[in-house]
Design a protein around this motif. Sequence first.
Motif, short mmCIF file in Angstrom:
data_model
loop_
_atom_site.label_atom_id
_atom_site.label_comp_id
_atom_site.label_asym_id
_atom_site.label_seq_id
_atom_site.Cartn_x
_atom_site.Cartn_y
_atom_site.Cartn_z
N GLU A 226 0.68 -1.02 0.00
CA GLU A 226 0.02 -0.06 0.09
C GLU A 226 0.95 1.20 -0.04
N ARG A 227 0.74 2.18 -0.92
CA ARG A 227 1.25 3.41 -1.15
C ARG A 227 0.71 4.52 -0.36
N VAL A 228 1.22 5.04 0.36
CA VAL A 228 0.65 6.24 1.02
C VAL A 228 0.57 7.54 0.14
N TYR A 229 -0.64 7.92 -0.32
CA TYR A 229 -0.75 8.66 -1.31
C TYR A 229 -1.96 9.55 -1.24
N ALA A 230 -2.08 10.71 -1.62
CA ALA A 230 -3.42 11.39 -1.39
C ALA A 230 -4.28 11.28 -0.44
N ASP A 231 -5.50 10.88 -0.83
CA ASP A 231 -6.53 10.57 -0.05
C ASP A 231 -6.37 9.95 1.32
N ARG A 232 -5.28 8.69 1.05
CA ARG A 232 -4.90 7.84 2.15
C ARG A 232 -4.20 8.49 3.28
N LYS A 233 -3.53 9.58 2.72
CA LYS A 233 -2.77 10.45 4.01
C LYS A 233 -4.11 11.11 4.88
N ILE A 234 -4.95 11.42 4.20
CA ILE A 234 -5.94 12.26 5.38
C ILE A 234 -6.55 10.96 6.00
N ASP A 235 -6.94 9.87 5.69
CA ASP A 235 -7.26 8.69 6.46
C ASP A 235 -6.47 8.43 7.46
N ILE A 236 -5.17 8.46 7.22
CA ILE A 236 -4.18 7.84 8.29
C ILE A 236 -4.08 9.35 9.26
N ILE A 237 -4.13 10.55 8.67
CA ILE A 237 -4.03 11.58 9.76
C ILE A 237 -5.33 11.67 10.68
N ARG A 238 -6.32 11.58 10.34
CA ARG A 238 -7.57 11.43 11.05
C ARG A 238 -7.56 10.25 12.14
N GLN A 239 -6.95 9.12 11.48
CA GLN A 239 -6.82 8.01 12.59
C GLN A 239 -5.93 7.94 13.57
N HIS A 240 -5.00 8.97 13.18
CA HIS A 240 -3.78 9.07 14.27
C HIS A 240 -4.24 10.01 15.18
N PHE A 241 -5.02 11.07 14.96
CA PHE A 241 -5.42 12.14 15.92
C PHE A 241 -6.64 11.79 16.29
N ALA A 242 -7.46 10.75 16.21
CA ALA A 242 -8.79 10.65 16.52
C ALA A 242 -8.72 10.57 18.03
N GLY A 243 -9.95 11.42 18.58
CA GLY A 243 -9.90 11.52 19.92
C GLY A 243 -8.97 12.57 20.54
N LYS A 244 -8.17 13.20 20.00
CA LYS A 244 -7.36 14.19 20.64
C LYS A 244 -7.56 15.44 20.08
N ASP A 245 -7.37 16.48 21.19
CA ASP A 245 -8.16 17.88 21.08
C ASP A 245 -7.04 18.53 19.90
N ILE A 246 -7.15 18.63 18.73
CA ILE A 246 -6.31 19.29 17.91
C ILE A 246 -6.87 20.74 17.37
N ASP A 247 -5.93 21.67 17.68
CA ASP A 247 -6.36 22.97 17.20
C ASP A 247 -5.84 23.31 15.71
N TRP A 248 -6.81 22.72 14.78
CA TRP A 248 -6.35 22.44 13.46
C TRP A 248 -6.28 24.01 12.66
N LYS A 249 -7.15 25.05 13.33
CA LYS A 249 -6.89 26.39 13.02
C LYS A 249 -5.66 26.92 12.95
N ASN A 250 -4.74 26.67 13.77
CA ASN A 250 -3.55 26.94 14.08
C ASN A 250 -2.36 26.16 13.80
N SER A 251 -2.91 25.10 13.14
CA SER A 251 -1.80 23.75 12.69
C SER A 251 -1.28 24.53 11.28
N GLU A 252 -0.22 23.62 10.81
CA GLU A 252 0.30 23.79 9.72
C GLU A 252 0.79 22.68 8.69
#
Length: 221
Positions: A154-180
């Motif tokens: 499985e190549r990590v690419y495009a939408d798969r990146k979003i899936d991984i990011i969301r899974q990794h930070f699931a349940g955590k309080d992320i300040d997305w507005k001030n993230s980069e």
Amino acid sequence: MKVALFDFDGTLYPYETFNILMERLKCHPRYNRNYKRFVRRFAPIYFFYKLKLVNKATMQSKAMEYYIRSFKKNSRGEIESFFKEVAGDMIDDLRTPLIRKMKQLKRDNYYVMLISGAFIPLLEAVFQGYDIDCIVGSKINYAGEKLDSKSRFERVYADRKIDIIRQHFAGKDIDWKNSEAYSDSYADLKMLELVGRPVAVKPDERLMAIAARNHWQIHTD
């Protein structure tokens, strides 16, 4: 918690990693036979791609799959040693201003994630000694000390990146507005849109148009 998301190919590293891997394999005194195995497997896919019967993303994924499978006769230690050699050739070409920025964000208590389609052992070798919180890349599967060529690649690419990011930070309080987030490619548009401070790094044509329209920061060499 604020996060900083970094792409690798074309972003932290200004060139295409796979081109470097191909050249290194082709010219390697020990593994050049692997290159010949790769070419035999990959040639039909590339032919269909040139005929527009296979899209670019599929062609690139198959290229990576057949590349790593060319090492099926090598041990895990040999494979990881090879990637360390390649990493040694790449380190001096990293974009210094972005590396400094990444280190500064870490000092400012951002959670730093490197997320790329490149092979994990290559990324880990390039950034050995860096204080990166999470390195995500395309996984190499092993069965014991040998390559597991039967497992799905499985190549990590495009939408798969979003899936991984969301899974990794699931349940955590992320300040997305001030993230980069930092990327050079339109393929990472959703990752850039995820944060309040997207940065287009020497972007391709489509990403440049979007970055300019949305007044995003644009980093050029």
